[in-house]
Each structure stands twice: as structure tokens, then as C-alpha cells.
Design an enzyme around this catalytic site. Structure first.
Site, PDB file in Angstrom:
ATOM      1  N   HIS A   1       0.836  -1.198   0.000  1.00 56.83           N
ATOM      2  CA  HIS A   1       0.000   0.000   0.000  1.00 56.83           C
ATOM      3  C   HIS A   1       0.872   1.250   0.000  1.00 56.83           C
ATOM      4  O   HIS A   1       1.913   1.305   0.671  1.00 56.83           O
ATOM      5  CB  HIS A   1      -0.925   0.025   1.223  1.00 56.83           C
ATOM      6  CG  HIS A   1      -2.025  -0.983   1.166  1.00 56.83           C
ATOM      7  ND1 HIS A   1      -3.365  -0.638   1.123  1.00 56.83           N
ATOM      8  CD2 HIS A   1      -1.993  -2.330   1.126  1.00 56.83           C
ATOM      9  CE1 HIS A   1      -4.088  -1.744   1.072  1.00 56.83           C
ATOM     10  NE2 HIS A   1      -3.284  -2.782   1.077  1.00 56.83           N
TER      11      HIS A   1
ATOM     12  N   ALA B   1       1.188  -8.953   6.879  1.00 58.79           N
ATOM     13  CA  ALA B   1       0.992  -7.556   7.248  1.00 58.79           C
ATOM     14  C   ALA B   1       0.285  -7.403   8.594  1.00 58.79           C
ATOM     15  O   ALA B   1      -0.615  -6.599   8.757  1.00 58.79           O
ATOM     16  CB  ALA B   1       0.230  -6.798   6.158  1.00 58.79           C
TER      17      ALA B   1
ATOM     18  N   ASP C   1      -6.751 -12.368  -3.205  1.00 56.26           N
ATOM     19  CA  ASP C   1      -6.013 -11.097  -3.214  1.00 56.26           C
ATOM     20  C   ASP C   1      -5.451 -10.853  -4.612  1.00 56.26           C
ATOM     21  O   ASP C   1      -4.385 -10.250  -4.786  1.00 56.26           O
ATOM     22  CB  ASP C   1      -4.897 -11.105  -2.165  1.00 56.26           C
ATOM     23  CG  ASP C   1      -4.372  -9.707  -1.824  1.00 56.26           C
ATOM     24  OD1 ASP C   1      -4.978  -8.720  -2.291  1.00 56.26           O
ATOM     25  OD2 ASP C   1      -3.360  -9.607  -1.116  1.00 56.26           O
TER      26      ASP C   1
END
Length: 386
Positions: free
Chosen positions: A145, A223, A278
Site C-alpha cells: 500500500h 501484514a 487477493d
């Protein structure tokens, strides 16, 4: 008019979401399964009036999918991109999805929101709602991100972006340590399914988020703070079983070691594990290099990474995830199929419509070979692949 005609599928073998059956005649009427009947067999003449498949199962539900077929929802938050994603992932057995928007500017979030609301209003086949992955994430655990897109929920514009929950399902992945007290309760009261992810939270912080209504953990192990001896972290909170929570697993062999997935399932149980992809735009595409949120990503041997080696989503499809769950993790075919269909349906609260092949359920099905490759896919009673 043709979409409302009766259609019949004869399955030599059928998994109805819970049980294995043989020689089943499945009758579809419009978008719904009208009946599932056991018969001894069919003659050649009867076979000419129905579709004959070797193995039929409930279609797969992907709650975390960013793109497919060259389309990334962040890049093109349009109806055409959603149509492309549905069509491509149907090749791999996905019959329903939560298109996912990676952390981005409010303008992109707004466009994506309007697009999904339009899709829901039009009853677009295969679209269940929307998943905002961010932007309320912890920069320390941001993964791929863009840090400049991460922020805390201070703007009053957020309420508008939650309107998806009025007509479909809404997921929001956040880091609980990045949001103010009472924020998770408010999201839940607005109809959102809150998931913990991209988080540096302590075990206690993650547990408090669960007590406040969070019920998902986005791509378990990835994460998030790990489970270690004196600090169980987010992973430790995810594996608790006193509250009904679900964990997403990216079973591609790259995001999580098979041994870690085996341990997690042993602690949590298959019934609270979801297979997710994902997936980015590489799935269903031949591209080896592609743009991704202002960066270049490289595709090789089933994974996609930035040039510095950071995983950038995945190159995974749901059928491959099912096969890997059987071959890499050692789960049974029934467990793998449930983790791809019934468990996501239960997580989203749509288990009375999806995840089973029974009368009254949605006619969203997948025909598979004996080694779990997709041969045909039906979404809402319409054959879209095979």
C-alpha cells in the site's frame, strides 16, 4: 425470457456443501435451484436434454479480489472493470466476489463506491458488494500500500462511502490502533463487516477490536503482528475461538508457509477459515510486467512482486487455492471446497443463498474435474464458462 427457462444438470458426483452424493439431477429455474433429486442414472436420450458433468460443487466466493484479466479496480473503478473481473474469475470457479479497493484517494474511493452501488442496483451477476482494504492502515505494516494514501478517519466524507451496505455487503479492512475509540462499533452499526489487517496492533488491541465487533482478519499472517512467546499479536487474537471470527488465507504457497496454515487451521478450525485470492490484474492475463498503483510489478512462477521483491497482491485464482489447500495443507476436498464457498458465505451472512446445492439456493455452481480444474461455471443460473 430464456434466462427463466428450466435447465437441468446431471451430476455423476455432487458435493452439496456438506455431503457427497452420486447421480444427482439438479434443476435450475431462473437464478434459483428448484430441486436436487437422486436418480439411478440417465439414458442417452435423457442425456441429450440435460447437461452432464462428472463433478458438481457450490461455486466459489472470493471476498478479496483486486482485479483480473488486465483490469485493476483501483486503476479503472468502472462497471466495465467489474464485468471483466467477474468474467475472468468465473473461469476459475468464482461465482460471487467482493471487489476490493486498495488504499487510495477519496476521489477514487468515491468512484469505486458509485460503481459498486450501480452494479448492485442493476443486480450485476457475481457482485456481492465491496471491500475497502484501507486507507485506515498502519504504515509500519502497509505492505505494498502507498504510504501517502494511508490516513486516519477524520474526514466526514466516510459516511457516504458506507452506503454500499444498504443494498449489498460491505467489508472494511483497518488497523484498530489507527482508528479512534468507538469507530469500529460505529462501522458495525452502519452495516460494515470490519476486518483487521495491515496492523501493528498488540494482542490486547486486536482483542478489543473483536469485542467491539470486528469479525474478520485479512490475509492471516501477512501484514500483521505475529504470534510470539510473550506477545501473541494480531495472529494470536485471530486464532482465538471464543468469538465468531473468520480468517482469510492466501493459499498460493508464497504468502504463507503451508506449515503455518496447518497450525492455524488446527487452532482455529476449517469452519472459520476462508480461501481468498487477493488477485491483481495478472490473473487471466498473459502480461509479465504491469503497472500497479504507480509502481511496476513483475509476474513470475505464480507470484507478483514489485521490483524490490515486495508481494503485490497475488497471481492466485480460487480453483488453484482449492487444489493447494488439498495438496499443500493436507485438508480434505470437502474442507477445501467449504473454505472456498460455504465459509465465505457464512462470514458474509449469505449462507442461506450461497455455499450449498439445495432447493431455494442461488444457482451459482462449478463443474470440476476429478483433480479440481474448472470445466464449467454457472452464475445465477446462467452458464458463463465452459
Amino acid at each position: 425470457m430464456k434466462e427463466h427457462m428450466m435447465k437441468t444438470i446431471f451430476a455423476k458426483r455432487l458435493f452439496d456443501g456438506e455431503n457427497w452424493l452420486t447421480n444427482q439431477k439438479v434443476t435450475l429455474k431462473g437464478q434459483i435451484i428448484e430441486s436436487v433429486v437422486s436418480i439411478e442414472g440417465i439414458s442417452d436420450a435423457q442425456a441429450g436434454h440435460m447437461e452432464v458433468v462428472d463433478f458438481l460443487a457450490p461455486g466459489f466466493i472470493d471476498v478479496h479480489v483486486n482485479g483480473g484479466g488486465g483490469a485493476l479496480f483501483n486503476h479503472t473503478p468502472t462497471i466495465e472493470a467489474l464485468e471483466r473481473m467477474v468474467a475472468v474469475h468465473a473461469q476459475f470457479g468464482t461465482v460471487a466476489m467482493m471487489p476490493t479497493l486498495i488504499s487510495d484517494d477519496y476521489e477514487i474511493m468515491s468512484q469505486a463506491h458509485q460503481t459498486v452501488c450501480q452494479a448492485l442496483k442493476q443486480n450485476m451477476a457475481g457482485i456481492l458488494g465491496m471491500h475497502y482494504e484501507g486507507p485506515y492502515l498502519n504504515p509500519i505494516r502497509r505492505g505494498v500500500h502507498n504510504e501517502s494514501k494511508l490516513r486516519k478517519p477524520t474526514e466526514g466524507k466516510l459516511a457516504t462511502l458506507l452506503e454500499v451496505s444498504r443494498s449489498g455487503k460491505l467489508m472494511l479492512t483497518l488497523a484498530p490502533e489507527q482508528v479512534p475509540e468507538g469507530f469500529i462499533e460505529w462501522l458495525v452499526s452502519e452495516g460494515a463487516i470490519v476486518c483487521i489487517g495491515h496492523s501493528a496492533a498488540s494482542y490486547d488491541q486486536a482483542r478489543q477490536a473483536v469485542m467491539s465487533g470486528a469479525r474478520g482478519f485479512t490475509h492471516l499472517f501477512n501484514a500483521m503482528t505475529p504470534l510470539v512467546s510473550r506477545e501473541p499479536g494480531v495472529v494470536g487474537a485471530a486464532l482465538q475461538t471464543d468469538k465468531p471470527t473468520w480468517c482469510g488465507l492466501i493459499a498460493d504457497g508464497y504468502h504463507v508457509h503451508p506449515a503455518s496454515m496447518r497450525v492455524a487451521i488446527a487452532a482455529k478450525g476449517c469452519e472459520h477459515m476462508l480461501l481468498v485470492t487477493d488477485a491483481i490484474q495478472s490473473v487471466g492475463s498473459d502480461e509479465k510486467e504491469m503497472p500497479f498503483l504507480g509502481k511496476k510489478v513483475l509476474r513470475s512462477e505464480g507470484k507478483v512482486t514489485t521490483e524490490d521483491g515486495t508481494l503485490a497482491g497475488s497471481d492466485l485464482d480460487m480453483a488453484t487455492a482449492v487444489r493447494n489447500t488439498i495438496s499443500l495443507i493436507g485438508r480434505t476436498p470437502a474442507e477445501a471446497l467449504q473454505m472456498a464457498s460455504l465459509r465465505p458465505a457464512e462470514f458474509l451472512g449469505i449462507e442461506h443463498h450461497f455455499g450449498r446445492i439445495k432447493a431455494g439456493y442461488r444457482a451459482s455452481l462449478v463443474a470440476l474435474s476429478e483433480d479440481f480444474f474448472v470445466q464449467s461455471t454457472w452464475i445465477d443460473g446462467r452458464k458463463v464458462w465452459g
